[in-house]
Each structure stands twice: as structure tokens, then as C-alpha cells.
Motif scaffolding. Structure first.
Motif, PDB file in Angstrom:
ATOM      1  N   ARG A  55       0.827  -1.203   0.000  1.00  0.00           N
ATOM      2  CA  ARG A  55       0.000   0.000   0.000  1.00  0.00           C
ATOM      3  C   ARG A  55       0.864   1.257   0.000  1.00  0.00           C
ATOM      4  O   ARG A  55       2.038   1.217   0.320  1.00  0.00           O
ATOM      5  N   ASP A  74      -3.777   3.030   0.381  1.00  0.00           N
ATOM      6  CA  ASP A  74      -4.443   2.512  -0.817  1.00  0.00           C
ATOM      7  C   ASP A  74      -3.655   1.294  -1.287  1.00  0.00           C
ATOM      8  O   ASP A  74      -2.443   1.374  -1.475  1.00  0.00           O
ATOM      9  N   SER A  75      -4.344   0.165  -1.454  1.00  0.00           N
ATOM     10  CA  SER A  75      -3.660  -1.068  -1.836  1.00  0.00           C
ATOM     11  C   SER A  75      -3.694  -1.352  -3.331  1.00  0.00           C
ATOM     12  O   SER A  75      -3.251  -2.406  -3.773  1.00  0.00           O
ATOM     13  N   TYR A 108      -6.885   7.226   2.793  1.00  0.00           N
ATOM     14  CA  TYR A 108      -5.688   7.409   1.982  1.00  0.00           C
ATOM     15  C   TYR A 108      -5.118   8.785   2.283  1.00  0.00           C
ATOM     16  O   TYR A 108      -5.850   9.775   2.352  1.00  0.00           O
TER      17      TYR A 108
END
Length: 168
Positions: A55, A74-75, A108
Motif C-alpha cells: 500500500r 491505498d492497496s 488514503y
């Protein structure tokens, strides 16, 4: 860094010996952990410090002595925000998933703010529904993260810088 990357790697420090850059984005989202030795200014890959989940845009917070945390991010490519938190143990440089420290909201690019001893805060960031002004608080003695009803941003923001005075 051991590899060129962008996308807000989480920055964590023990305030004495080592600093860490965790995760980020190259051509793909990465788990990469790098450790900088302050006395020599040398940075090298630290595979035991790799995140449990690839991430970028995670917040970094630290108690300055025992543990540091990378929370949220955020992956994928701006489509999969996560609540995941990893805890880095400074004595071993090892990072492991810490479900007790997971965020209540997937975020995020929030700011990581810490008093360096008792509490760390994850503030603002982007949610799947837009930018937020809400915050979450981690209690260092228990490793438990929860929504904070007393600390929030005056405006919804993302991509903020974190700060600390290093003392309570």
C-alpha cells in the motif's frame, strides 16, 4: 531508498537510532521497508520491515521508543482504500499486522501526528466518499486505535504533513 518510489511511503522513527520508509508506489503498489541508520546516514532495504499488505499513502506514527505504526492507505491504483495497520517493533525492526490498531475508516493520505509517548493520531485523508476532517486515536500502551471524538481537523484535508514535539 532501495527502490525509487512515490505515493506517500509511511515515515516512522524511533527518535534515536533508526528511521523507516514503508510502502509506496513504483509501477505497482509495494510492501518495501527501508531503514535509515541516523549515525551513518545509510539507508538500506529491511525485508523484516516490509508491510503485511502492499500500500501507499499510509500514515506513520510512533511512540518514539518501542513501536511505530503504518495505518491506512491505498492497496491498488487509487481504487482500494484500506483500514490495515502494521506495527513495527524498533528493537527488531520487524513489522507485523496489528488488527487492534486497524482504522475504523479506510483512509488514503491522512496525517500521522504523535505526542511520542501516550497517543498517536491519524487525521483527515481521503475516504471512498471524499476528503474527511475526522481523526482516529491510537493508545500506545494498548495498541488500540479508535475514532476520536475530541480531535478533528478544522477542514477536510488529505496529503497533510505530520508533526510532533516529541514530548507530552
Amino acid at each position: 531508498l532501495s527502490q525509487a518510489r512515490y505515493g506517500y511511503p509511511a515515515g516512522i522513527s524511533d527518535c534515536a537510532v533508526y528511521g523507516y520508509a514503508l510502502g509506496g508506489y513504483t509501477d505497482n503498489v509495494v510492501t518495501t521497508g527501508d531503514r535509515t541508520t541516523f549515525s551513518t546516514s545509510v539507508t538500506a532495504a529491511s525485508t523484516v520491515s516490509n508491510l503485511s499488505q502492499a500500500r501507499y499513502g499510509a500514515a506513520g506514527i510512533s511512540d518514539g521508543a518501542v513501536y511505530g505504526y503504518a495505518a491506512g492507505g491505498d492497496s491498488s491504483n487509487a481504487t482500494t482504500l484500506v483500514t490495515t495497520a502494521d506495527r513495527l517493533t524498533f528493537s527488531t525492526s520487524a513489522t507485523t499486522a496489528s488488527t487492534a490498531s486497524n482504522l475504523s475508516l479506510a483512509r488514503y493520505a491522512p496525517a500521522g501526528v504523535s505526542d511520542g509517548a501516550i497517543y498517536g493520531y491519524v487525521m483527515g485523508g481521503s475516504l471512498s466518499t471524499g476528503v474527511t476532517d475526522t481523526s482516529e486515536r491510537l493508545v500506545y500502551s494498548t495498541g488500540i486505535m479508535s475514532a476520536s471524538t475530541t480531535v478533528g481537523l478544522s477542514l477536510a484535508r488529505q496529503g497533510l504533513a505530520g508533526f510532533s514535539d516529541g514530548a507530552v
